[in-house]
Design an enzyme around this catalytic site. Structure first.
Site, mmCIF file in Angstrom:
data_model
loop_
_atom_site.group_PDB
_atom_site.id
_atom_site.type_symbol
_atom_site.label_atom_id
_atom_site.label_comp_id
_atom_site.label_asym_id
_atom_site.label_seq_id
_atom_site.Cartn_x
_atom_site.Cartn_y
_atom_site.Cartn_z
ATOM 1 C CB VAL A 46 -10.156 -20.473 27.404
ATOM 2 C CG1 VAL A 46 -8.478 -20.388 26.998
ATOM 3 C CG2 VAL A 46 -10.368 -21.221 28.411
ATOM 4 C CD GLU A 58 -21.879 -20.147 27.454
ATOM 5 O OE1 GLU A 58 -23.090 -19.395 27.543
ATOM 6 O OE2 GLU A 58 -20.855 -19.822 27.311
ATOM 7 C CB CYS A 92 -22.949 -20.811 23.845
ATOM 8 S SG CYS A 92 -20.947 -20.515 23.709
#
Length: 129
Positions: A46, A58, A92
């Protein structure tokens, strides 16, 4: 949970990628993970006009794991716009470590890789005491 069906995981990651919000980079990403309790959870990237505020797939995946009851991730597949598995970035990897541990399997070719191999000598909760 016994065997990991990587094709199901990749298909779920591809479906998540299709709803990604990536108007700036044009690089949609989807992630899917199996939890130890058998749940399949997904996330997509996003983006934000303030680029640094974008969320990786993630991170959204982990947020969805927590929001749906928590638990431990045992396998994760990440899919970008090109064929094949996409490796999680450093941020991540750290977020996934907190929610799956070093034994969490990350989809890769030719075979999955334990997160501990991708993030050796990691910083974790044990370092805060």
């Amino acid at each position: 949970m016994t065997a990991i069906d990587w094709s199901v995981l990749r298909t779920a990651a591809e479906a998540a990628r299709e709803v990604a919000y990536a108007p700036y980079s044009k690089f949609p990403v989807g992630a899917a993970g199996w939890c130890a309790d058998g749940r399949l959870v997904t996330g997509c990237n996003v983006e934000n006009a303030s680029y640094g505020l974008g969320l990786c797939a993630e991170c959204v995946l982990v947020g969805n794991v927590v929001a749906s009851g928590g638990g431990t991730l045992v396998a994760v597949a990440v899919i970008g716009p090109r064929p094949g598995a996409l490796m999680p970035c450093g941020r991540c990897r750290q977020v996934l470590l907190e929610n799956g541990g070093p034994q969490l399997l990350i989809d890769a070719e030719p075979s999955p890789i334990p997160l501990g191999d991708l993030l050796p000598h990691s910083f974790g909760a044990q370092d805060l005491t």
